[in-house]
Scaffold this motif. Structure first.
Motif, PDB file in Angstrom:
ATOM      1  N   TYR A  75      36.412  43.072  29.900  1.00  0.00           N
ATOM      2  CA  TYR A  75      35.127  42.736  30.183  1.00  0.00           C
ATOM      3  C   TYR A  75      34.690  41.271  30.559  1.00  0.00           C
ATOM      4  O   TYR A  75      34.050  41.009  31.749  1.00  0.00           O
ATOM      5  CB  TYR A  75      34.020  43.176  29.104  1.00  0.00           C
ATOM      6  N   ASP A  76      35.306  40.534  29.703  1.00  0.00           N
ATOM      7  CA  ASP A  76      34.895  39.085  30.028  1.00  0.00           C
ATOM      8  C   ASP A  76      35.980  38.018  30.897  1.00  0.00           C
ATOM      9  O   ASP A  76      35.618  37.190  30.916  1.00  0.00           O
ATOM     10  CB  ASP A  76      34.817  38.111  28.825  1.00  0.00           C
ATOM     11  N   ALA A  77      37.126  38.878  31.596  1.00  0.00           N
ATOM     12  CA  ALA A  77      37.643  38.364  32.345  1.00  0.00           C
ATOM     13  C   ALA A  77      37.184  38.159  33.926  1.00  0.00           C
ATOM     14  O   ALA A  77      36.471  39.151  34.236  1.00  0.00           O
ATOM     15  CB  ALA A  77      39.277  38.984  32.495  1.00  0.00           C
ATOM     16  N   PRO A  78      37.464  37.464  34.595  1.00  0.00           N
ATOM     17  CA  PRO A  78      36.808  37.344  36.180  1.00  0.00           C
ATOM     18  C   PRO A  78      37.506  38.537  36.910  1.00  0.00           C
ATOM     19  O   PRO A  78      38.773  38.938  36.811  1.00  0.00           O
ATOM     20  CB  PRO A  78      37.607  36.039  36.901  1.00  0.00           C
ATOM     21  N   VAL A  79      36.812  39.150  37.733  1.00  0.00           N
ATOM     22  CA  VAL A  79      37.235  40.145  38.344  1.00  0.00           C
ATOM     23  C   VAL A  79      38.360  39.967  39.316  1.00  0.00           C
ATOM     24  O   VAL A  79      39.470  40.532  39.398  1.00  0.00           O
ATOM     25  CB  VAL A  79      36.046  40.983  39.463  1.00  0.00           C
ATOM     26  N   ALA A  80      38.460  38.734  39.795  1.00  0.00           N
ATOM     27  CA  ALA A  80      39.622  38.288  40.736  1.00  0.00           C
ATOM     28  C   ALA A  80      40.735  38.203  39.934  1.00  0.00           C
ATOM     29  O   ALA A  80      41.901  38.266  40.544  1.00  0.00           O
ATOM     30  CB  ALA A  80      39.117  36.793  41.408  1.00  0.00           C
ATOM     31  N   GLU A  81      40.819  38.126  38.674  1.00  0.00           N
ATOM     32  CA  GLU A  81      42.086  38.060  37.889  1.00  0.00           C
ATOM     33  C   GLU A  81      42.960  39.345  38.281  1.00  0.00           C
ATOM     34  O   GLU A  81      43.949  39.367  38.409  1.00  0.00           O
ATOM     35  CB  GLU A  81      41.715  37.995  36.570  1.00  0.00           C
ATOM     36  N   TYR A  82      41.881  40.491  38.547  1.00  0.00           N
ATOM     37  CA  TYR A  82      42.609  41.730  38.696  1.00  0.00           C
ATOM     38  C   TYR A  82      42.995  42.060  40.472  1.00  0.00           C
ATOM     39  O   TYR A  82      43.691  42.652  40.816  1.00  0.00           O
ATOM     40  CB  TYR A  82      41.911  42.844  38.193  1.00  0.00           C
ATOM     41  N   TRP A  83      41.878  41.568  40.967  1.00  0.00           N
ATOM     42  CA  TRP A  83      41.704  41.851  42.501  1.00  0.00           C
ATOM     43  C   TRP A  83      41.525  40.589  43.000  1.00  0.00           C
ATOM     44  O   TRP A  83      40.346  40.181  43.459  1.00  0.00           O
ATOM     45  CB  TRP A  83      40.054  42.609  42.509  1.00  0.00           C
ATOM     46  N   PRO A  84      42.723  39.879  43.353  1.00  0.00           N
ATOM     47  CA  PRO A  84      42.506  38.533  44.012  1.00  0.00           C
ATOM     48  C   PRO A  84      41.751  38.267  45.194  1.00  0.00           C
ATOM     49  O   PRO A  84      40.892  37.238  45.117  1.00  0.00           O
ATOM     50  CB  PRO A  84      44.022  38.472  44.353  1.00  0.00           C
ATOM     51  N   GLU A  85      41.694  39.271  46.233  1.00  0.00           N
ATOM     52  CA  GLU A  85      40.831  39.347  47.322  1.00  0.00           C
ATOM     53  C   GLU A  85      39.487  38.766  47.088  1.00  0.00           C
ATOM     54  O   GLU A  85      38.527  38.262  47.548  1.00  0.00           O
ATOM     55  CB  GLU A  85      41.096  40.442  48.165  1.00  0.00           C
ATOM     56  N   PHE A  86      38.770  39.404  45.785  1.00  0.00           N
ATOM     57  CA  PHE A  86      37.299  39.507  45.267  1.00  0.00           C
ATOM     58  C   PHE A  86      37.083  37.976  45.158  1.00  0.00           C
ATOM     59  O   PHE A  86      35.934  37.548  45.195  1.00  0.00           O
ATOM     60  CB  PHE A  86      37.193  40.234  44.053  1.00  0.00           C
ATOM     61  N   GLY A  87      38.068  37.180  44.978  1.00  0.00           N
ATOM     62  CA  GLY A  87      37.729  35.666  44.555  1.00  0.00           C
ATOM     63  C   GLY A  87      37.151  34.966  45.733  1.00  0.00           C
ATOM     64  O   GLY A  87      36.828  33.884  45.756  1.00  0.00           O
ATOM     65  N   ALA A  88      37.240  35.611  46.993  1.00  0.00           N
ATOM     66  CA  ALA A  88      36.621  35.044  48.285  1.00  0.00           C
ATOM     67  C   ALA A  88      35.413  34.734  48.076  1.00  0.00           C
ATOM     68  O   ALA A  88      34.533  35.369  47.429  1.00  0.00           O
ATOM     69  CB  ALA A  88      37.006  35.601  49.497  1.00  0.00           C
ATOM     70  N   GLY A  89      34.910  33.654  48.949  1.00  0.00           N
ATOM     71  CA  GLY A  89      33.299  33.579  49.197  1.00  0.00           C
ATOM     72  C   GLY A  89      32.922  32.847  48.019  1.00  0.00           C
ATOM     73  O   GLY A  89      31.621  33.325  47.615  1.00  0.00           O
ATOM     74  N   GLY A  90      33.318  32.334  47.121  1.00  0.00           N
ATOM     75  CA  GLY A  90      32.801  31.620  45.941  1.00  0.00           C
ATOM     76  C   GLY A  90      32.755  32.624  44.553  1.00  0.00           C
ATOM     77  O   GLY A  90      31.915  32.170  43.755  1.00  0.00           O
ATOM     78  N   LYS A  91      33.408  33.618  44.864  1.00  0.00           N
ATOM     79  CA  LYS A  91      33.235  34.718  43.664  1.00  0.00           C
ATOM     80  C   LYS A  91      34.232  34.528  42.579  1.00  0.00           C
ATOM     81  O   LYS A  91      34.313  35.468  41.953  1.00  0.00           O
ATOM     82  CB  LYS A  91      33.189  36.082  44.294  1.00  0.00           C
ATOM     83  N   ALA A  92      34.976  33.804  42.549  1.00  0.00           N
ATOM     84  CA  ALA A  92      36.316  33.626  41.706  1.00  0.00           C
ATOM     85  C   ALA A  92      35.848  33.743  40.066  1.00  0.00           C
ATOM     86  O   ALA A  92      36.785  34.236  39.577  1.00  0.00           O
ATOM     87  CB  ALA A  92      36.997  32.433  41.935  1.00  0.00           C
ATOM     88  N   ASP A  93      34.782  33.191  39.851  1.00  0.00           N
ATOM     89  CA  ASP A  93      34.292  33.476  38.459  1.00  0.00           C
ATOM     90  C   ASP A  93      33.544  34.447  37.926  1.00  0.00           C
ATOM     91  O   ASP A  93      32.968  34.456  36.745  1.00  0.00           O
ATOM     92  CB  ASP A  93      33.851  31.758  37.997  1.00  0.00           C
TER      93      ASP A  93
END
Length: 423
Positions: free
Chosen positions: A102-120
């Motif tokens: 739950y406390d891991a960044p979504v982008a850790e599993y879904w790298p594309e999600f880290g775009a647009g400043g959403k990496a954390d």
């Protein structure tokens, strides 16, 4: 707690209501039945679990618009946002197996999600509707019917200024979950709901979208709105209003042609929208929440670990949601109704009033589904079920005090060999 005979199970049922109920819930069943006084009111079902055992499973009314097809044990309703609770439970199953934190960044599993400043942005934030991705931003009905495109759109989008604040992600929440789950499992949410929830619960009554032709579950027709009357002023103004960054729930839900998606043969069902187009029987939805209200176990089956299940109870919060301006206290995908005296516990209510709910403090869970949507009876539906829910809680208190009888034997079980649905 003992097993009741068929005659005893039917003793609490009013005329026209089918199924069975422990007698302590007779008032709740009568209240439920009163919501369907004639054919034009459609049909619905109510199911209640107590300490992981079924004590009410009833249905009444009609599954079609003309009042000719009776509601049956295997009639499912499109439950709109109550779908979010089922999709969230899929994620909890993956967390339980160590595939997601739950406390891991979504982008850790879904790298594309880290775009647009959403990496954390973390999984926990996303499941609390705090990702800042609630608005549809001009997407069309064709876009929304393409779930793979929607996962890509959301992964590429920047978070809005609402990042970190509670703002109900009315439609986007489902694609956020499905994008995350697909990155971890390789499967879409339609397949995962069947594999991770319906199969372990041994029920056919949970589907994302229209049940397959071979399924025992049959979706009821939505009664209203079915009149195709155009409003040129609304059609001109609505897209502009929805594009405003702070347009709240309107910007989170509006897309051109939205009414047509629930008319006729309901095109909305021919898509994967894990926030809105689930089809469920009351029995199946209540059984899922029955596990959540009973430490993760229901009818001898463990759905979630007891530790994870305990963590699903969030803190009470009266902070207003920025989309719908009332407190919902979202926590790990479910919401509360934290206003005193309304309803303890957590779950998810859908547009029109279908819902699944758990009250872990008392081991109570219930679900109500029906096929009315935006009709003149909407306000009465909502108020009427608040009264029914109060009677369910009263019946449960009496049942715990005096002893109760479980019921069983209705509805189709999960079809063997069908776990691997294409996703």
């Amino acid at each position: 707690m003992t097993q009741a005979t068929v005659r005893e199970r039917s003793a609490a049922l009013p005329k026209g209501v089918h199924g069975a109920a422990d007698p302590h819930f007779a008032c709740a069943v009568r209240s439920f039945a009163s919501l369907f006084p004639s054919r034009r009111f459609g049909g619905g079902a109510l199911s209640v679990y107590l300490h992981g055992e079924p004590v009410v499973d009833v249905w009444t009314g009609w599954a079609d618009r003309r009042g000719r097809v009776p509601w049956t044990a295997d009639t499912g309703a499109m439950v709109f946002s109550a779908t979010k609770g089922v999709a969230s439970t899929v994620i909890h199953r993956l967390v339980d197996r160590g595939l997601i934190d739950y406390d891991a960044p979504v982008a850790e599993y879904w790298p594309e999600f880290g775009a647009g400043g959403k990496a954390d942005i973390t999984v926990r934030e996303m499941m609390a509707h705090r990702a800042g991705l609630s608005q549809l931003n001009g997407l069309t009905s064709a876009d929304l019917l393409d779930h793979l495109k929607m996962e890509e759109v959301i992964a590429a989008a920047p978070a809005s200024s609402l990042r970190g604040k509670p703002a109900y992600h009315a439609l986007t929440y489902g694609w956020l979950l499905s994008g995350l789950a697909r990155s971890v499992t390789g499967l879409g949410m339609r397949a995962l709901i069947r594999q991770e929830v319906a199969a372990p619960l041994d029920t056919d009554g949970l589907h994302l979208g229209r049940p397959a032709p071979g399924a025992r579950t049959r979706n009821a027709q939505i009664i209203g709105p079915q009149l195709n009357i155009q409003n040129p002023v609304f059609n001109a103004v609505a897209p502009r209003l929805a594009a405003v960054q702070r347009s709240a729930i309107f910007g989170a839900m509006y897309f051109p042609g939205m009414k047509s998606m629930v008319q006729g043969e309901t095109p909305l069902l021919d898509a994967e929208i894990p926030s809105a187009n689930g089809v469920a029987t009351a029995r199946a939805l209540a059984k899922m929440y029955g596990a959540l209200a009973n430490g993760g176990e229901v009818e001898g089956t463990r759905l979630l670990s007891s530790d994870l299940c305990a963590a699903l109870v969030g803190r009470r919060s009266l902070a207003p949601d920025r989309s719908i301006f009332m407190p919902l206290a979202f926590h790990l995908g479910y919401h509360a109704l934290p206003l005193p005296g309304i309803l303890p516990g957590f779950g998810h209510v859908g547009l029109g009033g279908s819902l699944g709910w758990a009250v872990p403090d008392t081991g109570l869970a219930f679900s109500f589904v029906h096929n009315r949507l935006l009709t003149p009876f909407l306000a009465a539906d909502q108020a009427g079920f608040v009264a029914t829910a109060a009677l369910i809680r009263r019946g449960a208190a009496a049942a715990r005090s005096r002893g109760y009888r479980s019921i069983s034997g209705f509805g189709a079980t999960f079809p063997a060999g069908s776990e691997s649905v294409a996703g």
